[in-house]
Scaffold this motif. Structure first.
Motif: not given
Length: 223
Positions: A112, A136-137, A141, A196, A221
């Motif tokens: 991430e 995005h993945t 967060p 997004f 995100r």
């Protein structure tokens, strides 16, 4: 972006003068979103980077990535061009730079990132339908995705376009890669469709005496 484009980007990189040793302020590392040296916003576009994990899609010779590493980021760069990756590793041997297409890296990676960004890089030269969901993945967060490139060259010519790269050798045939051109409002819609939020898209005016501004797009995100 296709693996067979690597040769074209090697040619493009060979024609570049390379990053200066210092910028106008005397700094040895700095961040540039625009094509004009020492002009426009800096790394604050993607937030507080001390201790952050960041990913550069199309990092080229690594100048922007090196600046983020100097600020305390855990910085990873990806570029399709073996020549550009070699330049980055030679000048910035401490950087983590991978030779791979952006979409292949994103699809295989499991980490991430606090921020994923692209400066005149893979976000311009990869189909957004493929790239944006992958980016995005990979974001944590609240993570930021941002990219910059030239505004569309011709009004009404949007979507995939042919971008020519001219080899230095006299008489050599030009090489072509695809780029994706959209107006700011359309880029905002495309990012929103990919999930997004807090999306902004604007054209940064050029410095005095120059004609071409820089399109800068940013999204987050959701948490």
């Amino acid at each position: 972006m296709r693996e067979q484009d690597a040769g074209a980007w090697d040619v493009w990189g060979a024609a570049r003068a390379g990053r200066k040793e210092r910028n106008a302020a005397g700094a040895v590392t700095w961040f540039n979103w625009t094509q004009w040296p020492d002009h426009g916003p800096d790394e604050k576009v993607i937030g507080d980077l001390c201790g952050a994990r960041v990913l550069d899609l199309g990092c080229g010779s690594g100048g922007n990535l090196a600046h983020l590493a100097a600020l305390g980021s855990e910085a990873v760069g990806v570029d399709i061009s073996p020549a550009q990756v070699a330049k980055a590793r030679e000048r910035w041997p401490h950087l983590d730079v991978r030779q791979q297409t952006a979409e292949d890296f994103l699809a295989a990676d499991t980490d991430e990132y606090t921020a994923v960004y692209s400066v005149f890089g893979a976000a311009w030269f990869t189909d957004p339908v493929e790239l944006l969901p992958l980016a995005h993945t990979r974001l944590a967060p609240g993570g930021v995705f941002a990219f910059s490139h030239n505004p569309p060259a011709l009004a009404g010519c949007y979507g995939p376009q042919a971008s020519q790269i001219q080899p230095r050798e006299r008489g050599a045939e030009p090489l072509y890669v695809k780029r994706w051109d959209y107006e700011p409002g359309r880029w905002a819609e495309i990012l929103q469709q990919a999930g997004f939020t807090d999306v902004t898209a604007e054209v940064i005016p050029p410095p005095e005496g120059k004609r071409t501004g820089t399109l800068l797009v940013r999204g987050v995100r959701g948490r």
